[in-house]
Design a protein around this motif. Structure first.
Motif, PDB file in Angstrom:
ATOM      1  N   ASP A 111       0.838  -1.207   0.000  1.00 30.35           N
ATOM      2  CA  ASP A 111       0.000   0.000   0.000  1.00 30.35           C
ATOM      3  C   ASP A 111       0.872   1.257   0.000  1.00 30.35           C
ATOM      4  O   ASP A 111       0.595   2.214  -0.719  1.00 30.35           O
ATOM      5  CB  ASP A 111      -0.937   0.016   1.203  1.00 30.35           C
ATOM      6  CG  ASP A 111      -2.047  -1.009   1.113  1.00 30.35           C
ATOM      7  OD1 ASP A 111      -2.301  -1.530  -0.001  1.00 30.35           O
ATOM      8  OD2 ASP A 111      -2.659  -1.307   2.161  1.00 30.35           O
ATOM      9  N   PHE A 112       1.913   1.243   0.819  1.00 27.82           N
ATOM     10  CA  PHE A 112       2.807   2.400   0.914  1.00 27.82           C
ATOM     11  C   PHE A 112       3.459   2.703  -0.432  1.00 27.82           C
ATOM     12  O   PHE A 112       3.477   3.845  -0.886  1.00 27.82           O
ATOM     13  CB  PHE A 112       3.883   2.152   1.981  1.00 27.82           C
ATOM     14  CG  PHE A 112       4.902   3.251   2.074  1.00 27.82           C
ATOM     15  CD1 PHE A 112       4.616   4.427   2.749  1.00 27.82           C
ATOM     16  CD2 PHE A 112       6.145   3.118   1.478  1.00 27.82           C
ATOM     17  CE1 PHE A 112       5.554   5.446   2.831  1.00 27.82           C
ATOM     18  CE2 PHE A 112       7.087   4.135   1.557  1.00 27.82           C
ATOM     19  CZ  PHE A 112       6.782   5.294   2.229  1.00 27.82           C
ATOM     20  N   TYR A 113       4.014   1.676  -1.061  1.00 31.65           N
ATOM     21  CA  TYR A 113       4.707   1.857  -2.337  1.00 31.65           C
ATOM     22  C   TYR A 113       3.753   1.866  -3.527  1.00 31.65           C
ATOM     23  O   TYR A 113       4.172   2.128  -4.651  1.00 31.65           O
ATOM     24  CB  TYR A 113       5.748   0.758  -2.541  1.00 31.65           C
ATOM     25  CG  TYR A 113       6.979   0.909  -1.664  1.00 31.65           C
ATOM     26  CD1 TYR A 113       7.934   1.885  -1.921  1.00 31.65           C
ATOM     27  CD2 TYR A 113       7.194   0.065  -0.582  1.00 31.65           C
ATOM     28  CE1 TYR A 113       9.063   2.007  -1.139  1.00 31.65           C
ATOM     29  CE2 TYR A 113       8.327   0.181   0.213  1.00 31.65           C
ATOM     30  CZ  TYR A 113       9.258   1.157  -0.066  1.00 31.65           C
ATOM     31  OH  TYR A 113      10.368   1.286   0.710  1.00 31.65           O
ATOM     32  N   ASP A 114       2.504   1.531  -3.283  1.00 26.17           N
ATOM     33  CA  ASP A 114       1.482   1.460  -4.334  1.00 26.17           C
ATOM     34  C   ASP A 114       1.923   0.513  -5.455  1.00 26.17           C
ATOM     35  O   ASP A 114       2.030   0.896  -6.625  1.00 26.17           O
ATOM     36  CB  ASP A 114       1.180   2.857  -4.890  1.00 26.17           C
ATOM     37  CG  ASP A 114      -0.068   2.877  -5.758  1.00 26.17           C
ATOM     38  OD1 ASP A 114      -0.941   2.000  -5.574  1.00 26.17           O
ATOM     39  OD2 ASP A 114      -0.160   3.756  -6.637  1.00 26.17           O
ATOM     40  N   CYS A 115       2.216  -0.729  -5.045  1.00 27.16           N
ATOM     41  CA  CYS A 115       2.672  -1.731  -5.997  1.00 27.16           C
ATOM     42  C   CYS A 115       2.288  -3.117  -5.493  1.00 27.16           C
ATOM     43  O   CYS A 115       1.661  -3.245  -4.444  1.00 27.16           O
ATOM     44  CB  CYS A 115       4.186  -1.621  -6.187  1.00 27.16           C
ATOM     45  SG  CYS A 115       5.111  -1.888  -4.666  1.00 27.16           S
ATOM     46  N   ASN A 116       2.723  -4.143  -6.205  1.00 27.88           N
ATOM     47  CA  ASN A 116       2.427  -5.498  -5.749  1.00 27.88           C
ATOM     48  C   ASN A 116       3.338  -5.877  -4.581  1.00 27.88           C
ATOM     49  O   ASN A 116       4.299  -5.176  -4.265  1.00 27.88           O
ATOM     50  CB  ASN A 116       2.530  -6.501  -6.907  1.00 27.88           C
ATOM     51  CG  ASN A 116       3.932  -6.625  -7.453  1.00 27.88           C
ATOM     52  OD1 ASN A 116       4.905  -6.729  -6.715  1.00 27.88           O
ATOM     53  ND2 ASN A 116       4.050  -6.613  -8.770  1.00 27.88           N
TER      54      ASN A 116
END
Length: 84
Positions: A21-26
């Motif tokens: 969620d923080f990095y907005d990635c898998n």
């Protein structure tokens, strides 16, 4: 690489999800990103804590703020006395 997230390791799933969620990635990219970022973050924190324009109290507050479950920063002072 496999990361166990069952049983006693169930908390890891939440941690990895938060990183994603923080990095907005898998999740995989999040784990790699976090592993890449942490050494740089720790080095930057050490540089901040070594600044001589901060008071001891400020350094200790910063160390406490930046400390986590996995990384703890401590500020120590050493006072020595030499006699001849």
């Amino acid at each position: 690489m496999r990361i166990r997230t069952d049983g006693d390791y169930a908390y890891r799933r939440d941690v990895i999800e938060r990183a994603a969620d923080f990095y907005d990635c898998n999740r995989t990219t999040a784990v790699v990103s976090a592993c890449d970022d942490i050494p740089q973050f720790v080095e930057a924190a050490r540089k901040v804590l070594a600044r001589d324009d901060l008071t001891l109290e400020q350094r200790r507050e910063i160390a406490e703020t930046l400390s986590t479950r996995a990384v703890t920063f401590e500020v120590n002072t050493e006072i020595g006395v030499n006699t001849d």
